[in-house]
Design a protein around this motif. Structure first.
Motif, short mmCIF file in Angstrom:
data_model
loop_
_atom_site.label_atom_id
_atom_site.label_comp_id
_atom_site.label_asym_id
_atom_site.label_seq_id
_atom_site.Cartn_x
_atom_site.Cartn_y
_atom_site.Cartn_z
N MET A 151 -8.96 -4.86 -6.86
CA MET A 151 -7.63 -4.89 -6.63
C MET A 151 -7.09 -6.00 -7.52
SD MET A 151 -6.32 -4.42 -2.63
CE MET A 151 -7.54 -5.62 -2.18
N VAL A 180 -9.69 1.20 -13.57
CA VAL A 180 -9.99 2.22 -14.58
C VAL A 180 -11.39 2.32 -14.07
CG1 VAL A 180 -10.81 2.72 -16.90
CG2 VAL A 180 -8.84 1.34 -16.73
N LEU A 181 -12.31 1.37 -13.74
CA LEU A 181 -13.65 1.51 -13.29
C LEU A 181 -13.72 2.37 -11.96
CD1 LEU A 181 -16.62 0.87 -13.77
CD2 LEU A 181 -16.24 -1.10 -12.41
N SER A 187 -9.96 -3.52 1.91
CA SER A 187 -11.30 -3.42 1.67
C SER A 187 -11.91 -2.75 3.21
CB SER A 187 -11.98 -4.55 1.34
OG SER A 187 -11.50 -5.12 0.13
N VAL A 198 -5.03 9.21 -0.34
CA VAL A 198 -6.07 8.33 -0.01
C VAL A 198 -6.94 7.90 -1.15
CG1 VAL A 198 -8.01 7.84 1.74
CG2 VAL A 198 -5.81 8.53 2.60
N PRO A 204 -17.06 -6.68 -1.23
CA PRO A 204 -15.62 -6.81 -0.53
C PRO A 204 -14.39 -6.75 -1.30
CG PRO A 204 -16.67 -8.28 0.15
CD PRO A 204 -17.64 -7.76 -0.83
N GLN A 205 -14.57 -7.57 -2.76
CA GLN A 205 -13.38 -7.80 -3.49
C GLN A 205 -13.54 -6.42 -4.70
OE1 GLN A 205 -11.43 -10.05 -3.00
NE2 GLN A 205 -12.70 -11.02 -1.30
N ILE A 228 0.79 -1.22 -0.11
CA ILE A 228 -0.07 0.04 0.10
C ILE A 228 0.92 1.32 -0.04
CG2 ILE A 228 -1.57 1.68 1.33
CD1 ILE A 228 -3.03 -0.95 0.60
N LEU A 272 -18.80 -7.86 -9.51
CA LEU A 272 -19.79 -7.94 -10.69
C LEU A 272 -19.73 -9.32 -11.50
CD1 LEU A 272 -20.09 -4.23 -12.17
CD2 LEU A 272 -21.63 -5.44 -10.94
N VAL A 302 -5.70 5.51 -3.67
CA VAL A 302 -5.80 4.02 -3.12
C VAL A 302 -7.58 3.48 -3.35
CG1 VAL A 302 -5.61 2.48 -1.13
CG2 VAL A 302 -3.91 4.36 -1.48
N THR A 303 -8.23 4.26 -2.73
CA THR A 303 -9.57 4.20 -2.78
C THR A 303 -10.14 3.64 -4.23
OG1 THR A 303 -9.96 5.60 -0.91
CG2 THR A 303 -11.93 4.80 -2.01
N ILE A 347 -10.89 0.90 3.45
CA ILE A 347 -11.57 1.68 2.85
C ILE A 347 -13.10 1.72 3.34
CG2 ILE A 347 -12.69 1.81 0.46
CD1 ILE A 347 -9.80 2.23 0.25
N ILE A 348 -13.42 0.95 4.02
CA ILE A 348 -14.94 1.26 4.67
C ILE A 348 -14.65 1.98 5.93
CG2 ILE A 348 -16.67 -0.06 6.30
CD1 ILE A 348 -16.19 -2.45 4.66
N MET A 350 -18.21 -1.37 -0.58
CA MET A 350 -17.22 -2.10 -0.18
C MET A 350 -17.69 -3.21 0.79
SD MET A 350 -14.47 -1.02 -1.53
CE MET A 350 -13.66 -2.53 -1.38
N ILE A 351 -18.89 -3.11 1.48
CA ILE A 351 -19.72 -4.11 2.23
C ILE A 351 -20.25 -5.14 1.21
CG2 ILE A 351 -21.33 -4.50 3.85
CD1 ILE A 351 -20.98 -1.93 4.97
N MET A 386 -18.38 -2.94 -19.54
CA MET A 386 -17.68 -2.01 -19.18
C MET A 386 -18.14 -0.55 -20.17
SD MET A 386 -15.42 -0.58 -17.81
CE MET A 386 -14.92 1.19 -17.90
N ALA A 401 -18.81 -7.21 6.52
CA ALA A 401 -17.97 -7.43 5.49
C ALA A 401 -16.83 -8.46 6.27
CB ALA A 401 -17.05 -6.21 5.21
N VAL A 418 -8.99 0.18 -4.89
CA VAL A 418 -9.47 -0.96 -3.99
C VAL A 418 -10.94 -1.28 -4.44
CG1 VAL A 418 -10.20 -1.73 -1.68
CG2 VAL A 418 -7.87 -0.60 -2.21
N ALA A 468 -13.63 -10.03 4.23
CA ALA A 468 -13.03 -9.17 3.09
C ALA A 468 -11.26 -9.01 3.31
CB ALA A 468 -13.73 -8.14 3.06
N PRO A 469 -10.67 -8.75 2.17
CA PRO A 469 -9.35 -8.16 2.56
C PRO A 469 -9.26 -7.01 3.28
CG PRO A 469 -10.24 -8.14 0.16
CD PRO A 469 -11.19 -8.39 0.83
#
Lengths: 314, 379, 290
Positions: free
Chosen positions: A254, A261-262, C93, A243, A297-298, A57, A304, A246-247, C96-97, A293-294, B1, C86, A250, C89-90
């Motif tokens: 990751m 990109v998304l 993640s 931050v 989480p991935q 990180i 998706l 990084v957000t 980030i929450i 994220m909840i 996408m 969560a 994540v 979760a990693p």
């Protein structure tokens, strides 16, 4: 979605989308948003190499971005360097800095590494806002337009083609890197560093390389965005911006280039979409971040994809 | 996408075109720092704009057309301000842009409005905004340079010639610092201690201890928000007896509340707005500032700040120019703005010219002293 | 001499707040492995809520108790409604929450309590005291005294009580703790409540000195994180030492080097410490599980 998994399918799909976009989003503002997404996406794709593949990180990447932006601002604005030379010097300078700090920093593990990069970013942003004779101080400084061998991109549309091309290039580079021996070594490092070391991988060297590459991505994006915006402020190098970067990685997912990109697109669009909420904006933005994220989480893209697969299987 | 980006761009497009049906209103764009570290400036500015757009509409609008305020919050980030100004110009197609709470946000907008040739009135302080003069850029607050001059003149009058300058590392403090250092010799004072503090610092005793050990005769603090109040408290705690001056950045009731008894005896330059009730009846600004104070407090409660006054002046200067121009065409409004003479506003009497896009002179600042928890005029 | 004393006193005061924030980070990190970026918002809630309630006319002690309880409740809600959902979760993640939670809480505070700064009267007057040539306000003593008591209590809690040992056991090995009958979910919940309460007390203690605002948690939170890492993440004594060291280093830097670069000095200090001690001042050199 299957197309995204093949090596060049995703790239072609994205290229087609990027080609079509200017006809859908004709006005200068929408193109500006697209440009900012592309800038952030380039940084996120680079940062994803570090976070997603090397498992490290960085909370200081905005510092590299800020250095790139200010190098172009100062070298072109105050010393009349040609833009391409300033850009290359910025990239080389940041690469050197990243290389020099990488060894002691990457020796550290987990949150200590995050801390050290945070410190680096903080120091950069403090220097940028304190050395006002050079940088214009906290109010920032103006940056001359980008002139490349007599040609100057005018308006959002011209810039759009530059950023779109660079984004595709960044993705292509990143994917090649992931498939290279370095990429495989990195994944081994991410899995178990000790095991990788036992298997003969020079783990630190791998991490240093990828740290430098991701820093250079940020510096180039910073340098170009400075020319594009015509203005730089120390806020671009701030901790909060780090931050945010990084957000992006994540939340997109990751270890997924298109996820980055998304994520960049989402984090850039949200403030624009939420701007009508006035005082509720922060509240809703924070809530969206938490809930996504909840629920996934991935990250968005892997989430998706997983959802689509289970639906297809059902 | 692709589908996602399609949907998003459609969504974005819908959100943007939804509000363009009404009977051709005049569109006023604004980008202010309503959240983030400069929120205490941007918040009263936005409230003032909303209040007075409403009042102008209630009075029949301008040129028979209603006014519509399109507002974005830059959260104190210049990069966001830049994008929102593009949005105002390209998507919202506004007729004027008001704001830029901070100098950074303003300067990030300047190249865009200059290129789009759109009248732009900033509410930020630094002198760089209007010096050198840019054709389309105007501003309403006094410059930091004038604040320095006013303070140093007052010190000189009291025979205080060696000054300790304590400035904030924010844009406001940095610019104020540079201007003060620049004008000090001309005002006959010398800066013998030059210290800074961060806007989010919680204790300035270290810097003040250095001041205490120097031969300074007076102290000037240049900052915004709560930190000048912390400096003031630390100052009293350390038992420093030298006269203490603040900048116009703390010209609000909030400073008195935060610094409490420690504020007693502090002097600062301020627009007339803060002492509306203490102005002589003959004062040309009396009617304007009491009217604004009454309207603002009636609608929002609380206290008026000079920052809201800057927004009032920005909107009213523009409205005045539109009336004189008889049009909202950009070049006519610009010319009318530049020809503003004798406009009486919350911050002073404004006389613009092609070489002066702010139009205030030193008389716009009053020297105030805090006595018994309130402001007193001392000059 | 008086200048040095002054710097020391100022540094220890702010350092105590950093230490409380760092302890909050440490507690949650130990229990869950997560760096809780919303820690600064607990400080903010403590300061703001105390100021708001006492502004409504409540006696100070009641305002303080309610504010701390409120913050603890927010901490538990954050754990139950967000992080617990969560699970698995990693860690990134989860981090980030907490960043989302921090933005959400700031937005909520701004909405409920406005954007202006709120003053809070000092707990016992503003008459400064003089000590070895340094001047200090009584609030300084409150900050240092209460922080010291809290740290002591926390130390006893971990070493002397069964609940404290349950927390430690969960931190060392959650699976083994579960097997030996510890309800690790409750332990996690308690850790969030405790760390929120610690932050909130810090916020209420510092509010009379700095005034409270919805943004006050941002910088204090970062500094708390720095202090926690400096001391060796996961070690309570390290968090306290890291906080005090950071506070004193900052004030000394502002006093003797350059006030503009005092924050940079703090971060440079991190580099130096991490360079020689990659696990912080008090961190054990953990052997990695393969």
């Amino acid at each position: 979605m299957k197309l995204l998994d093949s090596r060049y399918g995703g790239l072609l799909l994205l290229a087609a989308g990027l080609l079509l976009l200017p006809w859908l989003a004709g006005n200068a503002y929408l193109l500006d948003v697209a440009n900012r997404i592309a800038i952030n996406a380039i940084i996120a794709v680079g940062l994803n190499l570090l976070i997603g593949y090397a498992g490290q990180i960085s909370l200081g990447h905005a510092g590299f971005l800020g250095l790139g932006a200010y190098a172009s601002a100062i070298l072109c604005g105050s010393y009349d360097w040609p833009a391409w030379l300033a850009l290359l010097s910025a990239a080389a300078g940041v690469a050197l800095l990243a290389f020099l700090v990488a060894r002691p920093i990457l020796r550290l593990k987990g949150h200590y590494l995050a801390m050290a990069t945070l410190g680096l970013g903080m120091i950069v942003s403090l220097v940028l806002s304190n050395e006002s004779a050079l940088t214009g101080g906290p109010d920032g400084m103006a940056v001359p337009g980008l002139v490349l061998f007599g040609w100057e991109p005018q308006g959002e549309r011209a810039w759009y083609w530059i950023f779109a091309t660079l984004l595709l290039l960044a993705i292509w580079l990143a994917q090649n890197l992931i498939d290279s021996p370095l990429g495989r070594a990195l994944r081994a490092v991410h899995g178990s560093e000790v095991a990788a070391r036992v298997a003969g991988v020079d783990t630190t060297a791998c991490k240093v390389q990828v740290f430098v590459i991701s820093a250079v991505f940020a510096a180039i994006a910073g340098s170009l965005s400075a020319h594009y915006t015509g203005f730089v402020t120390p806020g671009q190098a701030s901790f909060l911006h780090s931050v945010e970067l990084v957000t992006m990685v994540v939340i997109g997912g990751m270890a997924s280039t298109y996820g980055a990109v998304l994520g960049a697109a989402l984090m850039t669009l949200l403030p624009q979409l939420l701007s009508g909420l006035e005082d509720y904006e922060m509240l809703v933005f924070g809530l969206i971040l938490m809930v996504s994220m909840i629920v996934l989480p991935q990250g968005l893209l892997p989430g998706l994809r997983g959802w689509l697969q289970t639906r297809r299987a059902a | 996408m692709k589908r996602i980006s399609l949907t998003l761009s459609v969504l974005l497009g819908l959100g943007l075109t939804a509000a363009t049906q009404a009977a051709e209103p005049i569109r006023i764009g604004s980008v202010l720092s309503v959240s983030g570290p400069a929120a205490f400036l941007g918040d009263p500015e936005l409230k003032t704009l909303q209040l007075y757009v409403e009042r102008l509409n209630a009075a029949g609008g301008l040129l028979g057309r209603p006014l519509e305020l399109v507002h974005y919050d830059d959260a104190g980030e210049a990069a966001k301000a830049n994008t929102f100004v593009k949005r105002l110009i390209a998507s919202d197609k506004v007729d004027v842009i008001l704001g830029g709470t901070t100098t950074g946000a303003t300067m990030a907008a300047v190249p865009l409005v200059e290129k789009a040739q759109l009248p732009f009135i900033s509410f930020a302080g630094a002198v760089v905004i209007v010096d050198p003069v840019k054709p389309w850029v105007f501003k309403t607050p006094h410059t930091d340079r004038m604040a320095c001059e006013k303070v140093f003149a007052d010190m000189h009058k009291r025979g205080l010639l060696r000054v300790a300058l304590l400035s904030e590392t924010s844009g406001f403090g940095k610019s104020g610092h540079d201007q003060c250092v620049d004008v000090a010799p001309a005002q006959g004072v010398s800066i013998v201690v030059d210290e800074t503090y961060g806007a989010k610092d919680t204790d300035m005793s270290a810097q003040l201890t250095k001041v205490r050990g120097s031969d300074a005769q007076a102290v000037l603090v240049f900052g915004l928000g709560q930190s000048p109040a912390i400096v003031t408290k630390n100052y009293r705690q350390l038992g420093i007896e030298l006269p203490l001056y603040q900048s116009h950045g703390v010209a609000s009731k909030e400073f008195l509340a935060l610094a409490g008894a420690a504020a007693e005896g502090v002097r600062l330059p301020s627009p007339a707005l803060l002492v509306a009730d203490k102005l002589a009846d003959s004062d040309p600004q009396k009617a304007v500032v009491t009217g604004y104070t009454a309207a603002y407090t009636q609608k929002f409660g609380g206290e008026v700040s000079t920052f809201g006054g800057y927004a009032y002046d920005g909107l009213m200067l523009w409205a005045d120019a539109v009336k004189r121009a008889g049009s909202v065409e950009a070049d006519k409004v610009r010319a009318a703005l530049e020809a503003t003479r004798g406009y009486v506003g919350a911050s002073g009497v404004v006389n613009m010219s092609p070489s002066d896009h702010m139009g205030l002179d030193a008389s716009a600042f009053r020297m105030l002293e805090v006595r018994d928890g309130g402001w007193t005029l001392v000059d | 001499m008086s200048a040095e004393m002054q710097f020391l006193v100022s540094g220890l005061t702010i350092g105590a707040i950093y230490a409380l924030a760092a302890l909050g980070f440490t507690l949650i990190y130990n229990a869950s492995g997560v760096i809780n970026f919303a820690q600064g918002e607990f400080i903010m809630i403590g300061g703001m809520l105390t100021a708001v309630l006492s502004g409504l006319g409540l006696p100070l002690w009641l305002a303080l108790v309610l504010a701390v309880a409120g913050a603890a409740l927010v901490g538990m809600l954050l754990q139950r409604l967000a992080l617990d959902r969560a699970r698995g979760a990693p860690v990134v993640s989860l981090v980030i929450i907490t960043i989302g939670a921090s933005i959400f809480l700031r937005g909520l505070a701004q909405l409920l309590w406005g954007k202006q700064f709120r003053p809070l009267p000092a707990f016992s007057g503003e008459q400064p005291l003089h000590l070895l040539g340094a001047t200090l306000v009584p609030q300084t003593l409150w900050v240092m005294g209460v922080s010291a008591l809290l740290m002591l209590a926390l130390g006893l809690f971990f070493s002397r009580t069964l609940s404290g040992k349950a927390v430690l056991a969960t931190a060392i090995n959650a699976a083994a703790a579960r097997l030996s009958g510890i309800d690790t979910r409750s332990v996690l919940l308690a850790c969030f409540a405790l760390s929120a309460a610690l932050g909130a007390i810090g916020g209420a203690l510092i509010a009379p000195i700095t005034a409270a605002s919805y943004e006050m948690g941002l910088m204090l939170g970062i500094k708390g994180f720095v202090a926690a890492v400096l001391g060796g993440l996961g070690v309570s004594a390290g968090a306290v030492a890291g906080g005090l060291l950071l506070g004193v280093a900052e004030t000394l830097a502002a006093g003797y080097l350059s006030s503009a670069y005092k924050d940079a000095v703090a971060f440079a200090l991190i580099f130096v410490v991490l360079f020689f001690l990659p696990n912080g001042l008090f961190g054990q050199r953990a052997s990695e599980r393969v």
